[in-house]
Design a protein around this motif. Structure first.
Motif, PDB file in Angstrom:
ATOM      1  N   ALA A   6      19.414  21.470  69.739  1.00  0.00           N
ATOM      2  CA  ALA A   6      18.290  22.030  68.997  1.00  0.00           C
ATOM      3  C   ALA A   6      18.464  21.727  67.515  1.00  0.00           C
ATOM      4  O   ALA A   6      19.553  21.874  66.963  1.00  0.00           O
ATOM      5  CB  ALA A   6      18.205  23.535  69.215  1.00  0.00           C
ATOM      6  N   ILE A   7      17.393  21.296  66.875  1.00  0.00           N
ATOM      7  CA  ILE A   7      17.417  21.012  65.444  1.00  0.00           C
ATOM      8  C   ILE A   7      17.092  22.293  64.692  1.00  0.00           C
ATOM      9  O   ILE A   7      16.120  22.978  64.995  1.00  0.00           O
ATOM     10  CB  ILE A   7      16.403  19.907  65.084  1.00  0.00           C
ATOM     11  N   SER A   8      17.924  22.608  63.692  1.00  0.00           N
ATOM     12  CA  SER A   8      17.741  23.815  62.884  1.00  0.00           C
ATOM     13  C   SER A   8      17.521  23.423  61.436  1.00  0.00           C
ATOM     14  O   SER A   8      18.464  23.027  60.752  1.00  0.00           O
ATOM     15  CB  SER A   8      18.972  24.723  62.981  1.00  0.00           C
ATOM     16  N   GLY A   9      16.295  23.490  61.002  1.00  0.00           N
ATOM     17  CA  GLY A   9      15.996  23.229  59.598  1.00  0.00           C
ATOM     18  C   GLY A   9      15.510  21.825  59.339  1.00  0.00           C
ATOM     19  O   GLY A   9      15.883  20.867  60.009  1.00  0.00           O
ATOM     20  N   ILE A  10      14.681  21.726  58.325  1.00  0.00           N
ATOM     21  CA  ILE A  10      14.056  20.442  58.007  1.00  0.00           C
ATOM     22  C   ILE A  10      15.056  19.430  57.453  1.00  0.00           C
ATOM     23  O   ILE A  10      14.919  18.230  57.677  1.00  0.00           O
ATOM     24  CB  ILE A  10      12.831  20.630  57.080  1.00  0.00           C
ATOM     25  N   GLU A  11      16.103  19.898  56.771  1.00  0.00           N
ATOM     26  CA  GLU A  11      17.117  18.968  56.262  1.00  0.00           C
ATOM     27  C   GLU A  11      17.849  18.292  57.414  1.00  0.00           C
ATOM     28  O   GLU A  11      18.072  17.075  57.398  1.00  0.00           O
ATOM     29  CB  GLU A  11      18.119  19.678  55.342  1.00  0.00           C
ATOM     30  N   GLU A  12      18.216  19.079  58.431  1.00  0.00           N
ATOM     31  CA  GLU A  12      18.878  18.503  59.602  1.00  0.00           C
ATOM     32  C   GLU A  12      17.932  17.530  60.319  1.00  0.00           C
ATOM     33  O   GLU A  12      18.333  16.453  60.736  1.00  0.00           O
ATOM     34  CB  GLU A  12      19.339  19.598  60.563  1.00  0.00           C
ATOM     35  N   TYR A  13      16.676  17.911  60.429  1.00  0.00           N
ATOM     36  CA  TYR A  13      15.660  17.064  61.057  1.00  0.00           C
ATOM     37  C   TYR A  13      15.574  15.710  60.347  1.00  0.00           C
ATOM     38  O   TYR A  13      15.623  14.660  60.989  1.00  0.00           O
ATOM     39  CB  TYR A  13      14.316  17.793  61.031  1.00  0.00           C
ATOM     40  N   HIS A  14      15.475  15.721  59.020  1.00  0.00           N
ATOM     41  CA  HIS A  14      15.390  14.468  58.265  1.00  0.00           C
ATOM     42  C   HIS A  14      16.651  13.623  58.453  1.00  0.00           C
ATOM     43  O   HIS A  14      16.566  12.398  58.601  1.00  0.00           O
ATOM     44  CB  HIS A  14      15.151  14.733  56.783  1.00  0.00           C
ATOM     45  N   SER A  15      17.794  14.259  58.441  1.00  0.00           N
ATOM     46  CA  SER A  15      19.049  13.545  58.641  1.00  0.00           C
ATOM     47  C   SER A  15      19.082  12.862  60.012  1.00  0.00           C
ATOM     48  O   SER A  15      19.498  11.710  60.131  1.00  0.00           O
ATOM     49  CB  SER A  15      20.213  14.526  58.502  1.00  0.00           C
ATOM     50  N   ILE A  16      18.598  13.559  61.024  1.00  0.00           N
ATOM     51  CA  ILE A  16      18.613  13.019  62.387  1.00  0.00           C
ATOM     52  C   ILE A  16      17.626  11.876  62.547  1.00  0.00           C
ATOM     53  O   ILE A  16      17.969  10.817  63.076  1.00  0.00           O
ATOM     54  CB  ILE A  16      18.338  14.146  63.410  1.00  0.00           C
TER      55      ILE A  16
END
Length: 107
Positions: free
Chosen positions: A5-15
């Protein structure tokens, strides 16, 4: 493979900015078709090399779902180098399998 599960927009962008192909499931707890497709998505992640699998709960991560423009769920979006390369919307295991085969070919 466990679908993370992705938590947060920063993690999303990194992924999604990875050079690897990333497939993200956008879902919600209240969505019946999502509850049908989530185990299918997890099952398909096992034995699928070359693609990383993630999920985003649109109720918990509204900044992410707003950025991508989620209008209908379940929604499966493939990314590479920060760009959307393909997507599938709906509760059809064959449709999801077709998406996986298409993006795997580009991996």
């Amino acid at each position: 493979m466990v679908v993370k599960a992705i938590s947060g927009i920063e993690e999303y962008h990194s992924i999604i900015n990875s050079d690897k192909v990333v497939l993200v499931e956008f879902w919600a707890q209240w969505c019946g078709p999502c509850r049908v497709m989530s185990p299918v998505f997890e099952n398909m992640s096992n034995g699928t090399n070359g693609i990383q699998f993630f999920k985003v709960n649109i109720d918990d991560e509204d900044a992410i779902s707003g950025e991508i423009g989620v209008r209908s769920i379940p929604m499966f979006v493939a990314f590479q180098h920060g760009r959307k390369i393909d997507q599938f919307i709906g509760a059809s295991p064959p449709g999801l399998e077709t998406l996986i085969h298409k993006v795997k070919a580009s991996a």
